[in-house]
Write a protein that holds these residues in place. Structure first.
Motif, PDB file in Angstrom:
ATOM      1  N   GLN A 113      40.715  39.464  44.610  1.00  0.00           N
ATOM      2  CA  GLN A 113      42.408  39.286  44.731  1.00  0.00           C
ATOM      3  C   GLN A 113      43.075  39.658  43.463  1.00  0.00           C
ATOM      4  O   GLN A 113      44.081  39.915  43.566  1.00  0.00           O
ATOM      5  N   GLU A 114      42.538  38.906  42.446  1.00  0.00           N
ATOM      6  CA  GLU A 114      42.973  39.191  41.209  1.00  0.00           C
ATOM      7  C   GLU A 114      43.198  40.578  40.710  1.00  0.00           C
ATOM      8  O   GLU A 114      44.180  41.177  40.247  1.00  0.00           O
ATOM      9  N   PHE A 115      42.185  41.353  41.058  1.00  0.00           N
ATOM     10  CA  PHE A 115      42.147  42.594  40.659  1.00  0.00           C
ATOM     11  C   PHE A 115      43.312  43.474  41.552  1.00  0.00           C
ATOM     12  O   PHE A 115      43.686  44.290  41.037  1.00  0.00           O
ATOM     13  N   ASN A 116      43.521  43.229  42.757  1.00  0.00           N
ATOM     14  CA  ASN A 116      44.328  43.792  43.714  1.00  0.00           C
ATOM     15  C   ASN A 116      45.743  43.487  43.241  1.00  0.00           C
ATOM     16  O   ASN A 116      46.666  44.533  43.392  1.00  0.00           O
TER      17      ASN A 116
ATOM     18  N   LEU B  67      48.950  42.451  30.616  1.00  0.00           N
ATOM     19  CA  LEU B  67      48.735  41.908  32.170  1.00  0.00           C
ATOM     20  C   LEU B  67      47.773  42.835  32.709  1.00  0.00           C
ATOM     21  O   LEU B  67      46.832  42.475  33.579  1.00  0.00           O
ATOM     22  N   TYR B  68      47.419  44.065  32.435  1.00  0.00           N
ATOM     23  CA  TYR B  68      46.474  44.954  33.012  1.00  0.00           C
ATOM     24  C   TYR B  68      45.105  44.909  32.143  1.00  0.00           C
ATOM     25  O   TYR B  68      44.651  45.775  31.367  1.00  0.00           O
ATOM     26  N   LYS B  69      44.608  44.132  32.638  1.00  0.00           N
ATOM     27  CA  LYS B  69      43.056  43.769  32.069  1.00  0.00           C
ATOM     28  C   LYS B  69      42.126  43.047  33.054  1.00  0.00           C
ATOM     29  O   LYS B  69      42.878  42.622  34.141  1.00  0.00           O
ATOM     30  N   CYS B  70      40.860  43.106  32.628  1.00  0.00           N
ATOM     31  CA  CYS B  70      39.986  42.296  33.681  1.00  0.00           C
ATOM     32  C   CYS B  70      40.373  40.942  33.856  1.00  0.00           C
ATOM     33  O   CYS B  70      40.662  40.206  32.537  1.00  0.00           O
ATOM     34  N   PRO B  71      40.529  40.461  35.244  1.00  0.00           N
ATOM     35  CA  PRO B  71      40.851  39.134  35.230  1.00  0.00           C
ATOM     36  C   PRO B  71      40.012  38.133  34.991  1.00  0.00           C
ATOM     37  O   PRO B  71      40.451  36.833  34.736  1.00  0.00           O
ATOM     38  N   LYS B  72      38.791  38.403  34.685  1.00  0.00           N
ATOM     39  CA  LYS B  72      37.678  37.474  34.204  1.00  0.00           C
ATOM     40  C   LYS B  72      37.542  37.471  32.583  1.00  0.00           C
ATOM     41  O   LYS B  72      37.612  36.334  32.142  1.00  0.00           O
TER      42      LYS B  72
ATOM     43  N   GLN C  82      35.195  51.922  40.190  1.00  0.00           N
ATOM     44  CA  GLN C  82      33.823  51.374  39.378  1.00  0.00           C
ATOM     45  C   GLN C  82      33.311  50.129  40.001  1.00  0.00           C
ATOM     46  O   GLN C  82      32.265  49.792  39.964  1.00  0.00           O
ATOM     47  N   LYS C  83      34.201  49.320  40.732  1.00  0.00           N
ATOM     48  CA  LYS C  83      33.917  48.139  41.508  1.00  0.00           C
ATOM     49  C   LYS C  83      33.805  46.915  40.851  1.00  0.00           C
ATOM     50  O   LYS C  83      33.975  45.820  41.362  1.00  0.00           O
ATOM     51  N   LYS C  84      33.129  46.901  39.627  1.00  0.00           N
ATOM     52  CA  LYS C  84      32.841  45.807  38.799  1.00  0.00           C
ATOM     53  C   LYS C  84      33.274  46.185  37.295  1.00  0.00           C
ATOM     54  O   LYS C  84      33.137  47.097  36.763  1.00  0.00           O
ATOM     55  N   CYS C  85      33.106  45.058  36.437  1.00  0.00           N
ATOM     56  CA  CYS C  85      33.677  45.191  35.017  1.00  0.00           C
ATOM     57  C   CYS C  85      32.385  45.277  34.275  1.00  0.00           C
ATOM     58  O   CYS C  85      31.156  44.616  34.565  1.00  0.00           O
ATOM     59  N   ASP C  86      32.243  46.205  33.489  1.00  0.00           N
ATOM     60  CA  ASP C  86      31.104  46.596  32.691  1.00  0.00           C
ATOM     61  C   ASP C  86      30.684  45.483  31.978  1.00  0.00           C
ATOM     62  O   ASP C  86      29.627  45.129  31.583  1.00  0.00           O
ATOM     63  N   LYS C  87      31.682  44.766  31.220  1.00  0.00           N
ATOM     64  CA  LYS C  87      31.661  43.932  30.218  1.00  0.00           C
ATOM     65  C   LYS C  87      30.978  42.577  30.754  1.00  0.00           C
ATOM     66  O   LYS C  87      29.944  42.046  30.442  1.00  0.00           O
ATOM     67  N   CYS C  88      31.778  42.105  31.741  1.00  0.00           N
ATOM     68  CA  CYS C  88      31.341  40.622  32.352  1.00  0.00           C
ATOM     69  C   CYS C  88      30.758  40.700  33.804  1.00  0.00           C
ATOM     70  O   CYS C  88      30.296  39.587  34.199  1.00  0.00           O
ATOM     71  N   GLN C  89      30.720  41.741  34.537  1.00  0.00           N
ATOM     72  CA  GLN C  89      30.057  42.163  35.729  1.00  0.00           C
ATOM     73  C   GLN C  89      31.067  41.717  36.900  1.00  0.00           C
ATOM     74  O   GLN C  89      30.410  41.322  37.908  1.00  0.00           O
ATOM     75  N   ALA C  90      32.299  41.084  36.604  1.00  0.00           N
ATOM     76  CA  ALA C  90      32.959  40.353  37.669  1.00  0.00           C
ATOM     77  C   ALA C  90      33.419  41.560  38.628  1.00  0.00           C
ATOM     78  O   ALA C  90      33.542  42.680  38.323  1.00  0.00           O
ATOM     79  N   ILE C  91      33.299  41.056  39.992  1.00  0.00           N
ATOM     80  CA  ILE C  91      33.508  42.111  41.124  1.00  0.00           C
ATOM     81  C   ILE C  91      35.069  42.246  41.121  1.00  0.00           C
ATOM     82  O   ILE C  91      35.737  41.228  41.511  1.00  0.00           O
ATOM     83  N   TRP C  92      35.383  43.460  41.125  1.00  0.00           N
ATOM     84  CA  TRP C  92      36.802  43.888  41.522  1.00  0.00           C
ATOM     85  C   TRP C  92      37.044  44.343  42.988  1.00  0.00           C
ATOM     86  O   TRP C  92      38.183  44.057  43.365  1.00  0.00           O
ATOM     87  N   ASN C  93      36.172  45.234  43.385  1.00  0.00           N
ATOM     88  CA  ASN C  93      36.129  45.995  44.723  1.00  0.00           C
ATOM     89  C   ASN C  93      34.910  45.787  45.407  1.00  0.00           C
ATOM     90  O   ASN C  93      33.901  46.101  44.973  1.00  0.00           O
ATOM     91  N   LYS C  94      35.075  45.440  46.719  1.00  0.00           N
ATOM     92  CA  LYS C  94      33.857  45.494  47.516  1.00  0.00           C
ATOM     93  C   LYS C  94      33.825  46.558  48.535  1.00  0.00           C
ATOM     94  O   LYS C  94      34.722  47.173  48.734  1.00  0.00           O
TER      95      LYS C  94
END
Length: 217
Positions: A93-96, A184-189, A205-217
């Motif tokens: 949601q935060e990524f959207n 503002l335009y950064k990984c939400p986690k 990419q679906k997720k963050c390479d650094k923290c592995q937070a899920i952005w898109n399913k």
């Protein structure tokens, strides 16, 4: 999510003060501005805004005391929110929400670029038109009139290449937009910057390479 607060090291939040119970409070997350605290049967009791409580919703502005110890309520909210964020992995949601932020940024940049292209064209057209009118009415020699008009058109083209105040202002505005969106335009986690690519690239990419937070399913 729920957390415990107390004097013992095995609590989620440790307050090493003699008047604080070994397990003094249970803290439940309700929202970013509300926590539900519950006294766990302590000897020194719990007070909110001077009143004894057993269970109560609190906000960051409430004054909480564990016995005679005044709790830093804002610090408790900050700590709880950080623990929730650290344990959370689904940030779809935060990524959207970032999509609108970047779309607004692109729209503003495109408008700036469009305006920056119009100004040189107007300068060239104005310079060329004025020169040709002057030449047509003031220069009687037909052999010179048309070569001079052609030269005016060429000079007008060179004029548009010269830096103008509006171009400088445009670059300043673009820099301001960049700074604004980068906040503002950064990984939400984890907060890593995403400014290097458009939103669609990161969505793929679906997720963050650094923290592995899920952005898109």
């Amino acid at each position: 999510m729920e957390f415990t607060l107390g004097r013992q090291p095995d609590n989620d939040i440790v307050i090493d003060e003699p008047v604080v119970g070994r397990k003094h409070l249970k803290i439940g997350y309700v929202s970013d501005n509300e926590l539900l605290i519950e006294d766990l049967g302590t000897t020194n009791l719990t007070f909110v805004n001077g009143n004894r409580i057993s269970k109560k919703l609190i906000s960051p502005k409430d004054q909480v005391a564990l016995g005679s110890y005044k709790l830093d309520t804002a610090m408790i909210f900050t700590t709880v929110l950080k623990k929730i964020k650290d344990s959370k992995m689904d940030f779809t949601q935060e990524f959207n929400d970032l999509k609108k932020i970047y779309s607004d940024y692109e729209r503003k940049v495109n408008r700036l670029n469009k305006n920056s292209q119009i100004t040189p064209l107007l300068l060239k057209a104005g310079f060329t038109a004025v020169t040709m009118i002057l030449v047509f009415f003031l220069l009687d020699d037909q052999n010179l009139r048309y070569p001079v008009m052609m030269a005016a058109g060429i000079i007008g083209g060179f004029v548009t290449l010269l830096p103008t105040k509006s171009e400088t202002n445009m670059k300043d505005k673009k820099d301001s937009l960049d700074v604004e969106v980068m906040k503002l335009y950064k990984c939400p986690k984890c907060g890593v910057s995403l400014f290097s690519h458009r939103w669609k690239y990161w969505a793929d990419q679906k997720k963050c390479d650094k923290c592995q937070a899920i952005w898109n399913k």
